[in-house]
Design a protein around this motif. Sequence first.
Motif, PDB file in Angstrom:
ATOM      1  N   SER A 115       0.826  -1.200   0.000  1.00 22.42           N
ATOM      2  CA  SER A 115       0.000   0.000   0.000  1.00 22.42           C
ATOM      3  C   SER A 115       0.865   1.257   0.000  1.00 22.42           C
ATOM      4  N   LEU A 116       1.939   1.231   0.794  1.00 18.37           N
ATOM      5  CA  LEU A 116       2.834   2.393   0.850  1.00 18.37           C
ATOM      6  C   LEU A 116       3.508   2.612  -0.494  1.00 18.37           C
ATOM      7  N   ALA A 117       4.000   1.538  -1.104  1.00 17.47           N
ATOM      8  CA  ALA A 117       4.669   1.668  -2.404  1.00 17.47           C
ATOM      9  C   ALA A 117       3.714   2.197  -3.466  1.00 17.47           C
ATOM     10  N   ALA A 118       2.485   1.674  -3.481  1.00 13.65           N
ATOM     11  CA  ALA A 118       1.508   2.131  -4.467  1.00 13.65           C
ATOM     12  C   ALA A 118       1.144   3.595  -4.240  1.00 13.65           C
ATOM     13  N   ALA A 119       1.034   4.008  -2.957  1.00 14.09           N
ATOM     14  CA  ALA A 119       0.705   5.393  -2.652  1.00 14.09           C
ATOM     15  C   ALA A 119       1.819   6.341  -3.102  1.00 14.09           C
ATOM     16  N   VAL A 120       3.076   5.944  -2.899  1.00 12.34           N
ATOM     17  CA  VAL A 120       4.204   6.776  -3.317  1.00 12.34           C
ATOM     18  C   VAL A 120       4.221   6.920  -4.840  1.00 12.34           C
ATOM     19  N   LEU A 121       4.008   5.822  -5.548  1.00 13.38           N
ATOM     20  CA  LEU A 121       4.001   5.877  -7.003  1.00 13.38           C
ATOM     21  C   LEU A 121       2.816   6.683  -7.524  1.00 13.38           C
ATOM     22  N   ASN A 122       1.680   6.582  -6.844  1.00 10.15           N
ATOM     23  CA  ASN A 122       0.521   7.385  -7.240  1.00 10.15           C
ATOM     24  C   ASN A 122       0.810   8.869  -7.045  1.00 10.15           C
ATOM     25  N   TRP A 123       1.485   9.212  -5.953  1.00 13.30           N
ATOM     26  CA  TRP A 123       1.844  10.608  -5.700  1.00 13.30           C
ATOM     27  C   TRP A 123       2.875  11.089  -6.700  1.00 13.30           C
ATOM     28  N   LEU A 162      17.659   0.296 -18.173  1.00 14.68           N
ATOM     29  CA  LEU A 162      17.250  -0.857 -17.371  1.00 14.68           C
ATOM     30  C   LEU A 162      16.510  -0.404 -16.115  1.00 14.68           C
ATOM     31  N   GLY A 163      17.092   0.564 -15.416  1.00 15.60           N
ATOM     32  CA  GLY A 163      16.423   1.087 -14.222  1.00 15.60           C
ATOM     33  C   GLY A 163      15.101   1.748 -14.551  1.00 15.60           C
ATOM     34  N   GLY A 164      15.042   2.472 -15.668  1.00 17.51           N
ATOM     35  CA  GLY A 164      13.795   3.108 -16.076  1.00 17.51           C
ATOM     36  C   GLY A 164      12.717   2.107 -16.419  1.00 17.51           C
ATOM     37  N   THR A 165      13.104   0.964 -17.002  1.00 18.35           N
ATOM     38  CA  THR A 165      12.132  -0.085 -17.294  1.00 18.35           C
ATOM     39  C   THR A 165      11.538  -0.649 -16.015  1.00 18.35           C
ATOM     40  N   VAL A 166      12.390  -0.882 -15.012  1.00 14.45           N
ATOM     41  CA  VAL A 166      11.896  -1.382 -13.719  1.00 14.45           C
ATOM     42  C   VAL A 166      10.945  -0.371 -13.089  1.00 14.45           C
ATOM     43  N   PHE A 167      11.301   0.905 -13.156  1.00 12.24           N
ATOM     44  CA  PHE A 167      10.440   1.954 -12.599  1.00 12.24           C
ATOM     45  C   PHE A 167       9.089   1.992 -13.312  1.00 12.24           C
ATOM     46  N   THR A 168       9.094   1.884 -14.636  1.00 14.89           N
ATOM     47  CA  THR A 168       7.844   1.908 -15.397  1.00 14.89           C
ATOM     48  C   THR A 168       6.989   0.693 -15.079  1.00 14.89           C
ATOM     49  N   LEU A 169       7.609  -0.481 -14.951  1.00 11.47           N
ATOM     50  CA  LEU A 169       6.847  -1.685 -14.580  1.00 11.47           C
ATOM     51  C   LEU A 169       6.234  -1.537 -13.189  1.00 11.47           C
ATOM     52  N   ALA A 170       6.976  -0.916 -12.277  1.00 12.05           N
ATOM     53  CA  ALA A 170       6.435  -0.681 -10.941  1.00 12.05           C
ATOM     54  C   ALA A 170       5.227   0.248 -10.996  1.00 12.05           C
ATOM     55  N   MET A 171       5.294   1.257 -11.856  1.00  9.46           N
ATOM     56  CA  MET A 171       4.151   2.153 -12.010  1.00  9.46           C
ATOM     57  C   MET A 171       2.960   1.416 -12.607  1.00  9.46           C
ATOM     58  N   MET A 172       3.212   0.527 -13.560  1.00 13.20           N
ATOM     59  CA  MET A 172       2.134  -0.281 -14.139  1.00 13.20           C
ATOM     60  C   MET A 172       1.468  -1.130 -13.060  1.00 13.20           C
ATOM     61  N   GLY A 220       3.190  10.144  -9.755  1.00  8.30           N
ATOM     62  CA  GLY A 220       2.515  10.402 -11.016  1.00  8.30           C
ATOM     63  C   GLY A 220       1.569  11.580 -10.970  1.00  8.30           C
ATOM     64  N   GLY A 221       1.331  12.116  -9.761  1.00 11.54           N
ATOM     65  CA  GLY A 221       0.452  13.275  -9.614  1.00 11.54           C
ATOM     66  C   GLY A 221       1.249  14.553  -9.416  1.00 11.54           C
ATOM     67  N   HIS A 273      -0.512   8.027 -15.784  1.00 10.35           N
ATOM     68  CA  HIS A 273       0.605   7.894 -14.850  1.00 10.35           C
ATOM     69  C   HIS A 273       1.753   7.100 -15.483  1.00 10.35           C
ATOM     70  N   VAL A 274       1.417   5.991 -16.121  1.00 13.12           N
ATOM     71  CA  VAL A 274       2.459   5.147 -16.707  1.00 13.12           C
ATOM     72  C   VAL A 274       3.088   5.828 -17.912  1.00 13.12           C
ATOM     73  N   ALA A 275       2.269   6.469 -18.734  1.00 10.93           N
ATOM     74  CA  ALA A 275       2.807   7.178 -19.897  1.00 10.93           C
ATOM     75  C   ALA A 275       3.769   8.278 -19.463  1.00 10.93           C
ATOM     76  N   GLY A 276       3.386   9.035 -18.430  1.00 10.73           N
ATOM     77  CA  GLY A 276       4.263  10.089 -17.933  1.00 10.73           C
ATOM     78  C   GLY A 276       5.570   9.546 -17.384  1.00 10.73           C
ATOM     79  N   ALA A 277       5.499   8.397 -16.693  1.00 10.94           N
ATOM     80  CA  ALA A 277       6.712   7.791 -16.143  1.00 10.94           C
ATOM     81  C   ALA A 277       7.652   7.354 -17.268  1.00 10.94           C
TER      82      ALA A 277
END
Length: 247
Positions: free
Chosen positions: A74-82, A177-187, A84-85, A151-155
């Motif tokens: 929940s914390l990880a999803a909230a941080v990623l949601n923030w 490589l790191g950016g791909t991991v970050f984008t997958l996490a946002m997905m 992207g906002g 959110h994912v498109a922006g990331a």
Amino acid sequence: MSRNPVTPSPVAERPTEAVPSSRRPGVLVAALLLLGVSVLPAFAIRPDPANPPFQGLDDQWLVWMGGPHDGLYSLAAAVLNWFGGPLGAVVPLALLFILLLRRRWTSAGFLLGVYFAGNLLVVQGLKHLVDRPRPENPLVRVDHGSFPSGHVAGAALLVVLVGVLLVPAARRRAWWLGGTVFTLAMMWSRTWLHAHWLTDTAAGAAAGAGAGLLAWWLCAPALAREADRGSRGAAATVTPEAAPAVP
């Protein structure tokens, strides 16, 4: 009378260019393939936005993304949601400030143009074209249109922009490589929060990365010229050491 030899001053090494000096065909191919992945599903969704041909896959993924929605997830999803906002707007502005501080006017214009074109024209254009309903009971505030994920498109777009404008070419592979991991996490976060279907996030990643790569391919010569001017300007500031006095 002997003269002391003058030791030539070392020549400053030219920094690695931030962009290729010519357009690479591979970048164009990748950009067009990614944009195709983001646009073609839109035409499959549009006839029946509530029940596209791949709805079964999206439904099954949403089941896997069921609760309980608490703890570290929940914390990880909230941080990623923030991110992207509100933070999603702060990071490009900070990048723009860095470019202006370095007097990289072409790069600053590239950043502004690509960021707004990618988010407003590509993402919002697809949202209004498709107008797909979102999953029921999202855990965060959402607007209209589920396809594609903004959110994912922006990331993904931000990953490309930073990689092109700030990351040295020698370190770019690790950045991708790191950016791909970050984008997958946002997905993951967007589906875990029930804000998007899985295919929405895949299309968002493809749209953001594809738009960024296409703009890079189009603007590579101008960006390379700016990098070359910066390299020559840095070399010109090196002052030769004063020659010793001749007795």
